[in-house]
Design an enzyme around this catalytic site. Sequence first.
Site, PDB file in Angstrom:
ATOM      1  N   TYR A   1       4.414 -41.999   4.533  1.00 21.30           N
ATOM      2  CA  TYR A   1       4.938 -43.364   4.995  1.00 21.30           C
ATOM      3  C   TYR A   1       5.799 -43.039   5.986  1.00 21.30           C
ATOM      4  CZ  TYR A   1       1.702 -46.122   2.066  1.00 21.30           C
ATOM      5  OH  TYR A   1       0.640 -46.837   1.468  1.00 21.30           O
TER       6      TYR A   1
ATOM      7  N   ARG B   1      30.463 -57.401 -23.375  1.00 23.83           N
ATOM      8  CA  ARG B   1      28.955 -57.662 -23.238  1.00 23.83           C
ATOM      9  C   ARG B   1      28.373 -58.357 -24.362  1.00 23.83           C
ATOM     10  NH1 ARG B   1      24.994 -52.629 -23.022  1.00 23.83           N
ATOM     11  NH2 ARG B   1      25.594 -52.363 -25.167  1.00 23.83           N
TER      12      ARG B   1
ATOM     13  N   LYS C   1      15.455 -48.752 -29.561  1.00 21.42           N
ATOM     14  CA  LYS C   1      15.303 -49.946 -28.539  1.00 21.42           C
ATOM     15  C   LYS C   1      14.484 -49.340 -27.432  1.00 21.42           C
ATOM     16  CE  LYS C   1      19.617 -49.283 -26.239  1.00 21.42           C
ATOM     17  NZ  LYS C   1      20.976 -49.574 -26.321  1.00 21.42           N
TER      18      LYS C   1
ATOM     19  N   MET D   1       3.380 -45.384  -4.049  1.00 25.45           N
ATOM     20  CA  MET D   1       3.125 -45.792  -5.509  1.00 25.45           C
ATOM     21  C   MET D   1       2.347 -44.947  -6.451  1.00 25.45           C
ATOM     22  SD  MET D   1       1.040 -49.521  -6.326  1.00 25.45           S
ATOM     23  CE  MET D   1       2.043 -50.417  -4.913  1.00 25.45           C
TER      24      MET D   1
HETATM   25  C1  LIG Z   1      21.898 -48.469 -26.499  1.00 27.13           C
HETATM   26  C2  LIG Z   1      22.833 -48.599 -27.595  1.00 27.13           C
HETATM   27  C3  LIG Z   1      23.193 -47.541 -28.497  1.00 27.13           C
HETATM   28  C4  LIG Z   1      22.804 -46.224 -28.237  1.00 27.13           C
HETATM   29  O1  LIG Z   1      23.402 -45.653 -27.169  1.00 27.13           O
HETATM   30  P1  LIG Z   1      22.937 -44.147 -26.593  1.00 27.13           P
HETATM   31  O2  LIG Z   1      24.158 -44.170 -25.627  1.00 27.13           O
HETATM   32  O3  LIG Z   1      21.785 -44.144 -26.046  1.00 27.13           O
HETATM   33  O4  LIG Z   1      23.380 -43.209 -27.772  1.00 27.13           O
HETATM   34  C5  LIG Z   1      24.341 -47.632 -29.555  1.00 27.13           C
HETATM   35  N1  LIG Z   1      24.870 -48.988 -29.682  1.00 27.13           N
HETATM   36  C6  LIG Z   1      24.448 -50.145 -28.828  1.00 27.13           C
HETATM   37  C7  LIG Z   1      25.256 -51.485 -29.178  1.00 27.13           C
HETATM   38  C8  LIG Z   1      23.490 -49.816 -27.922  1.00 27.13           C
HETATM   39  O5  LIG Z   1      23.393 -51.026 -27.136  1.00 27.13           O
END
Ligand SMILES: *Cc1c(COP(=O)(O)O)cnc(C)c1O
Length: 344
Positions: free
Chosen positions: A243, A129, A35, A291
């Site tokens: 800055y 979640r 992802k 930046m």
């Molecule tokens: C992002 C995610 C993972 C992978 O988690 P890592 O901690 O990066 O290994 C697996 N399952 C779900 C549901 C996730 O959201």
Amino acid sequence: MGAGQLTIDLDAIASNWAALNALSDDRVETAAVIKADAYGLSARMVAPRLREAGVRTFFVATAEEGVALRPVAGDADIFVFSGHMDGDTELVERADLIPLLNAPEQVTRHFSKSAGRPFGVQLDTGMNRLGIEHDDWRALSSELMDAGPRLVMSHLACADEPDHPMNAQQLRTFHDMTDGIAHRRSLAATGGILLGPEYHFEMTRPGVGLYGGLPFADATPVVQLDLPVIQTRIVRPFETVGYGNSWAAKVESCIATVSSGYADGLIRAMGPKATVWAGATPCPVVGRVSMDLITVDVTHLSTVPDKLTILGSEQKVDDLADAAGTIGYEILTSLGARYQRTYV
Ligand SMILES: *Cc1c(COP(=O)(O)O)cnc(C)c1O
């Protein structure tokens, strides 16, 4: 060349996958979470290398990510964590995606719009979640199980803390909700793999560990980020840098200005706690991160190299994350679009 140079080691990703795969039994499939464009490292580049290493199943966050992944994923299964959202039906069919149904409305949507097409189920075991809740599961489970999900999964909230009681509690809840079903189950991401075999079920889903991040402490580093030195100057005592005049020289100092800043994901909050490296020699960041630029004290170097390293073997993503008060995941997924990327 003025842009930061990001080198991504695809073999290191493949070897991290193999190392995580070796931590579970041969009967357990090790998938790969890809992802957020493979945690910022480019799913288009990473997926084919992982396929070569033996990955048969990918996970993405959204159907759009799945559509982008399909052309480089071969015939691998692609599961979608956000499930079957309104408007996803066409994408799911076009890219042959497997939505992980998260709520009764998604079950209804999938069964009415994509009847007979593959799906998985995500259960909530306490993280609150994503996932079907206990009571809804009780009402829906026989219908769902009869339809034959490709996977039944849940996600751990505290797997990066092995002693946290939440781990055992979620494991118990997952057993309570799923024992006796005749379908593949998955509970563990990177942290869950490290918790041990009772967390592995039939499939694990590592993400961050593939890309060299904690909690997989034995990971091979994957990214190197080198920042070209644009200019150096001598700063006399009491003169300030950057800055807000936030840093003043105490002694005559040599300051290097390197290319890259918070617009490239080198977040401003890391400011004066950050270090960049000339080979194995640390050099402190001075003044504020701006930046496009960072200023570094290189007074102690006999020669200033053409570039200084901010991510590499001396300083991994989690070390830099510590300086910024965040986690390696955020450093990786923030890596900017301006870097010149090289894949090795
Ligand atoms: C992002 C995610 C993972 C992978 O988690 P890592 O901690 O990066 O290994 C697996 N399952 C779900 C549901 C996730 O959201």
